[in-house]
Design a protein around this motif. Structure first.
Motif, PDB file in Angstrom:
ATOM      1  N   UNK A  76      -1.519  10.902  -0.300  1.00  0.00           N
ATOM      2  CA  UNK A  76      -1.495  11.199  -1.736  1.00  0.00           C
ATOM      3  C   UNK A  76      -0.542  10.279  -2.489  1.00  0.00           C
ATOM      4  N   UNK A  77       0.579   9.928  -1.878  1.00  0.00           N
ATOM      5  CA  UNK A  77       1.556   9.097  -2.581  1.00  0.00           C
ATOM      6  C   UNK A  77       1.007   7.699  -2.860  1.00  0.00           C
ATOM      7  N   UNK A  78       0.382   7.090  -1.869  1.00  0.00           N
ATOM      8  CA  UNK A  78      -0.128   5.720  -2.030  1.00  0.00           C
ATOM      9  C   UNK A  78      -1.572   5.686  -2.504  1.00  0.00           C
ATOM     10  N   UNK A  79      -2.316   6.785  -2.281  1.00  0.00           N
ATOM     11  CA  UNK A  79      -3.726   6.813  -2.603  1.00  0.00           C
ATOM     12  C   UNK A  79      -4.595   6.157  -1.553  1.00  0.00           C
ATOM     13  N   UNK A  80      -3.999   5.784  -0.395  1.00  0.00           N
ATOM     14  CA  UNK A  80      -4.718   5.043   0.629  1.00  0.00           C
ATOM     15  C   UNK A  80      -5.153   5.937   1.785  1.00  0.00           C
ATOM     16  N   UNK A 185     -12.230   0.450  -0.207  1.00  0.00           N
ATOM     17  CA  UNK A 185     -11.001  -0.159  -0.736  1.00  0.00           C
ATOM     18  C   UNK A 185      -9.806   0.781  -0.692  1.00  0.00           C
ATOM     19  N   UNK A 186      -9.966   1.917  -0.019  1.00  0.00           N
ATOM     20  CA  UNK A 186      -8.826   2.796   0.222  1.00  0.00           C
ATOM     21  C   UNK A 186      -8.138   2.463   1.542  1.00  0.00           C
ATOM     22  N   UNK A 187      -8.763   1.596   2.347  1.00  0.00           N
ATOM     23  CA  UNK A 187      -8.176   1.171   3.618  1.00  0.00           C
ATOM     24  C   UNK A 187      -7.232   0.002   3.343  1.00  0.00           C
ATOM     25  N   UNK A 188      -5.975   0.060   3.797  1.00  0.00           N
ATOM     26  CA  UNK A 188      -5.051  -1.053   3.559  1.00  0.00           C
ATOM     27  C   UNK A 188      -5.610  -2.370   4.089  1.00  0.00           C
ATOM     28  N   UNK A 225      -3.175  -5.425  -0.230  1.00  0.00           N
ATOM     29  CA  UNK A 225      -3.668  -5.768  -1.565  1.00  0.00           C
ATOM     30  C   UNK A 225      -3.493  -4.615  -2.550  1.00  0.00           C
ATOM     31  N   UNK A 226      -3.681  -3.405  -2.054  1.00  0.00           N
ATOM     32  CA  UNK A 226      -3.623  -2.253  -2.957  1.00  0.00           C
ATOM     33  C   UNK A 226      -2.215  -2.014  -3.488  1.00  0.00           C
ATOM     34  N   UNK A 227      -1.202  -2.155  -2.636  1.00  0.00           N
ATOM     35  CA  UNK A 227       0.177  -1.902  -3.055  1.00  0.00           C
ATOM     36  C   UNK A 227       0.840  -3.132  -3.660  1.00  0.00           C
ATOM     37  N   UNK A 228       0.231  -4.308  -3.465  1.00  0.00           N
ATOM     38  CA  UNK A 228       0.779  -5.550  -4.014  1.00  0.00           C
ATOM     39  C   UNK A 228      -0.320  -6.305  -4.761  1.00  0.00           C
TER      40      UNK A 228
END
Length: 251
Positions: A76-80, A185-188, A225-228
């Motif tokens: 939940x925090x990262x959405x990933x 796109x939820x997978x890091x 990519x998602x967090x950066x």
């Protein structure tokens, strides 16, 4: 530019791989100032964690990534969507992260762009030496050939390989956006492994802030990519590749 080779100095196999990496730098005349960086290992991990986080008021400085498939979750925090890595010894996984984290801190404290290499990186022989001071938008530049270095490597490779020119006809590596390799796109998703990359202080700072927010994750998962967004680039033609007979992290 300084190039730091992460090496387990008390492990003969790691030292041998590191020496091979240094030899490839010398043979390709890559203009970097080589430093061997002592890897964090399970025996030194507690002291390293204490050294960097003893004054932290952040409650999440522990391993928060799934440890087993039963812990896989939508975070939940990262959405990933997070899935456990195959790791027999979790301390080895965290030690790998901290080996990179130490160098991220170096880049921040010295306000310096550096190259980070794992001991299994080898530089490709090219028509001319690679210039590590290449300009690029973003804050982290992957150098590695994905093939044999990361999951869904062929997808990564095919998405950044030009269809109109063979590899040998391309003279100069050029930065490209790191491609998506999963439809989900939820997978890091990020670099082609973390065996070789250039990192600016901005990228190092972002990663350390992400660790502070999310806790200790595998280094190639937190660097995604998602967090950066917009910060991850990769070079083509590739500058390095990996050739490793064993994994020091997953065993």
């Amino acid at each position: 530019m300084k190039a730091f080779i992460i090496t387990m100095k008390d492990n003969p196999d790691s030292v041998k791989l590191s020496q091979r990496c240094i030899k490839s730098i010398e043979e390709t005349k890559t203009p970097v100032d080589v430093h061997v960086s002592n890897a964090v290992v399970p025996e030194t991990l507690p002291d390293t964690l204490h050294s960097y986080f003893r004054n932290s008021n952040i409650a999440n400085i522990y391993y928060t990534y799934p440890k087993t498939p039963e812990e896989n979750r939508h975070d939940l925090r990262s959405g990933l969507q997070l899935s456990a890595y195959s790791t027999a010894d979790l301390d080895k996984r965290v030690s790998c992260l901290m080996s990179h984290y130490v160098l991220w801190q170096y880049a921040i404290q010295n306000d310096e762009t550096i190259m980070i290499l794992e001991h299994d990186a080898i530089f490709y022989v090219r028509n001319k030496p690679f210039d590590p001071n290449i300009e690029f938008n973003g804050s982290i530049l992957g150098l590695n050939d994905p093939r044999g270095a990361t999951r869904r490597a062929n997808v990564f490779h095919n998405k950044i390989t030009p269809t109109f020119l063979p590899l040998d006809n391309i003279l100069n590596p050029a930065p490209k956006d790191v491609p998506w390799v999963d439809d989900n796109k939820l997978v890091p998703q990020g670099l082609a492994g973390n065996s070789a990359y250039i990192i600016k202080p901005k990228g190092a700072r972002t990663l350390c802030e992400l660790i502070a927010e999310h806790g200790l994750w595998p280094n190639d998962a937190i660097m995604c990519k998602q967090l950066m967004p917009g910060q991850l680039k990769t070079l083509y033609p590739y500058v390095t590749y990996v050739k490793q007979e064993r994994s020091f992290t997953s065993e």
